[in-house]
Design an enzyme around this catalytic site. Structure first.
Site, PDB file in Angstrom:
ATOM      1  N   ARG A 117      18.601  -4.660 -14.314  1.00  0.00           N
ATOM      2  CA  ARG A 117      18.444  -3.503 -13.408  1.00  0.00           C
ATOM      3  C   ARG A 117      19.799  -3.065 -12.829  1.00  0.00           C
ATOM      4  O   ARG A 117      19.896  -2.723 -11.646  1.00  0.00           O
ATOM      5  CB  ARG A 117      17.488  -3.830 -12.256  1.00  0.00           C
ATOM      6  CG  ARG A 117      16.068  -4.059 -12.686  1.00  0.00           C
ATOM      7  CD  ARG A 117      15.475  -2.772 -13.293  1.00  0.00           C
ATOM      8  NE  ARG A 117      14.042  -2.922 -13.461  1.00  0.00           N
ATOM      9  CZ  ARG A 117      13.481  -3.568 -14.485  1.00  0.00           C
ATOM     10  NH1 ARG A 117      14.228  -4.074 -15.448  1.00  0.00           N
ATOM     11  NH2 ARG A 117      12.169  -3.665 -14.565  1.00  0.00           N
ATOM     12  N   SER A 135       8.247  -1.555  -8.652  1.00  0.00           N
ATOM     13  CA  SER A 135       8.714  -2.795  -8.010  1.00  0.00           C
ATOM     14  C   SER A 135       9.656  -2.432  -6.869  1.00  0.00           C
ATOM     15  O   SER A 135      10.635  -1.718  -7.083  1.00  0.00           O
ATOM     16  CB  SER A 135       9.488  -3.651  -9.004  1.00  0.00           C
ATOM     17  OG  SER A 135       8.707  -3.940 -10.134  1.00  0.00           O
ATOM     18  N   GLU A 137      14.960  -3.235  -5.318  1.00  0.00           N
ATOM     19  CA  GLU A 137      15.164  -2.653  -6.643  1.00  0.00           C
ATOM     20  C   GLU A 137      15.249  -1.135  -6.508  1.00  0.00           C
ATOM     21  O   GLU A 137      15.891  -0.466  -7.296  1.00  0.00           O
ATOM     22  CB  GLU A 137      14.004  -3.066  -7.560  1.00  0.00           C
ATOM     23  CG  GLU A 137      14.262  -2.907  -9.055  1.00  0.00           C
ATOM     24  CD  GLU A 137      13.841  -1.555  -9.569  1.00  0.00           C
ATOM     25  OE1 GLU A 137      14.496  -1.035 -10.475  1.00  0.00           O
ATOM     26  OE2 GLU A 137      12.844  -1.014  -9.056  1.00  0.00           O
TER      27      GLU A 137
HETATM   28  N1  EPU Z   1       3.531 -12.568  -9.923  1.00  0.00           N
HETATM   29  C1  EPU Z   1       2.723 -13.121  -8.958  1.00  0.00           C
HETATM   30  N2  EPU Z   1       2.067 -12.306  -8.095  1.00  0.00           N
HETATM   31  C2  EPU Z   1       2.145 -10.954  -8.163  1.00  0.00           C
HETATM   32  C3  EPU Z   1       2.976 -10.382  -9.155  1.00  0.00           C
HETATM   33  C4  EPU Z   1       3.656 -11.199 -10.019  1.00  0.00           C
HETATM   34  O1  EPU Z   1       2.597 -14.334  -8.856  1.00  0.00           O
HETATM   35  O2  EPU Z   1       1.516 -10.285  -7.339  1.00  0.00           O
HETATM   36  C5  EPU Z   1       4.310 -13.431 -10.846  1.00  0.00           C
HETATM   37  C6  EPU Z   1       3.511 -14.085 -11.921  1.00  0.00           C
HETATM   38  O3  EPU Z   1       4.044 -15.376 -12.085  1.00  0.00           O
HETATM   39  C7  EPU Z   1       3.823 -13.251 -13.158  1.00  0.00           C
HETATM   40  C8  EPU Z   1       5.249 -12.871 -12.899  1.00  0.00           C
HETATM   41  O4  EPU Z   1       5.307 -12.686 -11.482  1.00  0.00           O
HETATM   42  O5  EPU Z   1       3.649 -14.006 -14.298  1.00  0.00           O
HETATM   43  C9  EPU Z   1       5.751 -11.619 -13.569  1.00  0.00           C
HETATM   44  O6  EPU Z   1       4.935 -10.530 -13.181  1.00  0.00           O
HETATM   45  P1  EPU Z   1       4.886  -9.180 -14.031  1.00  0.00           P
HETATM   46  O7  EPU Z   1       4.801  -9.479 -15.464  1.00  0.00           O
HETATM   47  O8  EPU Z   1       3.857  -8.310 -13.403  1.00  0.00           O
HETATM   48  O9  EPU Z   1       6.325  -8.556 -13.853  1.00  0.00           O
HETATM   49  P2  EPU Z   1       7.330  -8.470 -12.625  1.00  0.00           P
HETATM   50  O10 EPU Z   1       8.388  -9.471 -12.811  1.00  0.00           O
HETATM   51  O11 EPU Z   1       6.571  -8.474 -11.343  1.00  0.00           O
HETATM   52  C10 EPU Z   1       8.917  -6.801 -13.877  1.00  0.00           C
HETATM   53  C11 EPU Z   1       9.575  -5.476 -13.612  1.00  0.00           C
HETATM   54  C12 EPU Z   1       8.572  -4.352 -13.796  1.00  0.00           C
HETATM   55  C13 EPU Z   1       8.035  -4.412 -15.219  1.00  0.00           C
HETATM   56  C14 EPU Z   1       7.385  -5.780 -15.426  1.00  0.00           C
HETATM   57  C15 EPU Z   1       6.865  -5.981 -16.820  1.00  0.00           C
HETATM   58  C16 EPU Z   1      11.341  -5.932 -12.007  1.00  0.00           C
HETATM   59  C17 EPU Z   1      11.818  -5.773 -10.603  1.00  0.00           C
HETATM   60  N3  EPU Z   1      10.126  -5.467 -12.261  1.00  0.00           N
HETATM   61  O12 EPU Z   1       7.939  -6.991 -12.860  1.00  0.00           O
HETATM   62  O13 EPU Z   1       9.270  -3.124 -13.643  1.00  0.00           O
HETATM   63  O14 EPU Z   1       7.075  -3.387 -15.424  1.00  0.00           O
HETATM   64  O15 EPU Z   1       8.369  -6.814 -15.160  1.00  0.00           O
HETATM   65  O16 EPU Z   1       7.866  -6.405 -17.691  1.00  0.00           O
HETATM   66  O17 EPU Z   1      12.079  -6.462 -12.831  1.00  0.00           O
HETATM   67  C18 EPU Z   1       9.945  -1.614 -11.958  1.00  0.00           C
HETATM   68  O18 EPU Z   1      11.104  -1.966 -12.192  1.00  0.00           O
HETATM   69  O19 EPU Z   1       9.681  -0.750 -11.070  1.00  0.00           O
HETATM   70  C19 EPU Z   1       8.862  -2.231 -12.688  1.00  0.00           C
HETATM   71  C20 EPU Z   1       7.600  -1.933 -12.474  1.00  0.00           C
END
Ligand code: EPU
Length: 337
Positions: A160, A234, A330
């Site tokens: 990012r 996010s 972010e």
């Molecule tokens: N998790 C939780 N609780 C929650 C959300 C997430 O425990 O409420 C944990 C879980 O362990 C899950 C892990 O977080 O396995 C990863 O969650 P998720 O796959 O939903 O992805 P993220 O890391 O929360 C990132 C990006 C998103 C992107 C997703 C999918 C960032 C800041 N965010 O989210 O991007 O869509 O991965 O790859 O890196 C954005 O940048 O606005 C965005 C939506």
């Protein structure tokens, strides 16, 4: 008139649905219009407004990038180079590529915002980052007062992150982005959630369209639609720690998930940290932590940018007190005194 005293309303131009004003709002449809701006002048660049939190009224102008168009520059055995205007809606470009069976950006389906904003934060999702397909950007150089090309290797892409939001901020304005896409691309299904979604549909050898459709469905179940509930995706980045720090944390908090990165560091999902501190689904005043994805903060209706910023500050403080980890936003925070 009330409106002219306050300036240009930004409510329709930010997905958080915040009512705020800028002194001026300029619609940039051609790169030549940028010649009116000089380094040091107070202005901000706006794309789709899907990754900003406007925390006050703004001094100076907001330049909304509306340069459109998509064209093929080159098409050969090495791939297809596609040039798109900064104001093009990102998902529109993804759809355009899918229609022509050009692979490389299908995992970035339904990411809100514009083409010009995509390299700034190096958008990423489901195992793919923009940097992997970015060939170059055409930028207006405010100092040299001309257009130049910035290649992927120069752009300082990270998680990012890029020089566009760092060292080059206020100097280069992206007018076009050129992506290197491929025919007969093998889709990236490295993320378990993507594989599971495809398996559920009985798809064994997915096309890029299948992957895109699966990702659109996943995103729709997890992320709120800004037209119904103001948000900017996010709100925080995931946390990155070195291997030593991670093993200390793992000893104290055995349930903490983490994903090892190619450089040996560990990414700890901030969504998990926030959820484990009890914030998921919690509302205070007009702001809430989204019930289906704790990393997303939502405007429940009429919240000011400052209220959202204060809520975010409380979330971050709880995570720091519990885990000693600092949550970094972010989203871009726009604030003037
Ligand atoms: N998790 C939780 N609780 C929650 C959300 C997430 O425990 O409420 C944990 C879980 O362990 C899950 C892990 O977080 O396995 C990863 O969650 P998720 O796959 O939903 O992805 P993220 O890391 O929360 C990132 C990006 C998103 C992107 C997703 C999918 C960032 C800041 N965010 O989210 O991007 O869509 O991965 O790859 O890196 C954005 O940048 O606005 C965005 C939506």
């Amino acid at each position: 008139m009330e409106q002219s005293r306050k300036g240009a309303p930004l409510l329709a131009y930010n997905s958080f649905g915040i009512e705020a004003y800028a002194e001026d709002l300029m619609h940039i449809r051609q790169a030549e219009q940028l010649a009116a701006y000089h380094p040091g002048m107070p202005f901000r660049i706006l794309g789709g407004g899907t990754n900003i939190l406007i925390a006050s009224n703004l001094q100076g102008a907001v330049l909304r990038m509306e340069i459109d168009g998509i064209e093929v520059l080159e098409d050969n055995a090495q791939g297809v180079w596609v040039r798109a205007g900064a104001g093009q809606v990102w998902h529109g470009l993804v759809e355009w590529a899918l229609e022509r069976d050009l692979g490389g950006i299908e995992n970035l389906s339904l990411i809100p915002g514009t083409v010009g904003a995509a390299p700034v934060q190096n958008i990423g999702a489901y195992g793919v980052e923009l940097s992997e397909v970015f060939a170059w950007a055409e930028v207006w150089d405010l100092e040299m007062r001309s257009i130049r090309k910035v290649k992927g290797e120069e752009a300082g892409f990270g998680y990012r992150d890029s020089h566009f939001k760092g060292a080059w901020k206020g100097r280069y304005i992206i007018t076009h982005v050129v992506l290197h896409l491929r025919r007969n691309a093998r889709p990236n299904t490295s993320y378990t959630v993507v594989r599971e979604a495809l398996e559920k549909k009985g798809i064994g050898d997915p096309s890029i369209r299948d992957v895109s459709e699966a990702i659109v469905e996943i995103r729709k179940t997890k992320l709120p639609d800004p037209s119904a509930l103001g948000n900017a995706g996010s709100f925080f980045k995931n946390c990155s720690v070195d291997a030593r720090r991670y093993s200390e944390l793992k000893l104290r908090f055995p349930g903490m998930p983490a994903f090892q990165q190619p450089d040996g560091s560990f990414k700890i999902p901030s969504g998990w940290l926030i959820e484990s501190c009890g914030w998921k689904g919690k509302q205070q005043g007009r702001v809430a932590c989204y019930a289906k994805q704790a990393l997303v903060l939502v405007n429940c209706g009429g919240a000011t940018g400052l209220e959202i910023l204060e809520f975010a500050g409380e979330v971050a403080r709880t995570v720091e007190d519990t885990y000693g980890l600092l949550l970094e936003p972010e989203v871009n925070i726009w604030e003037d005194n």
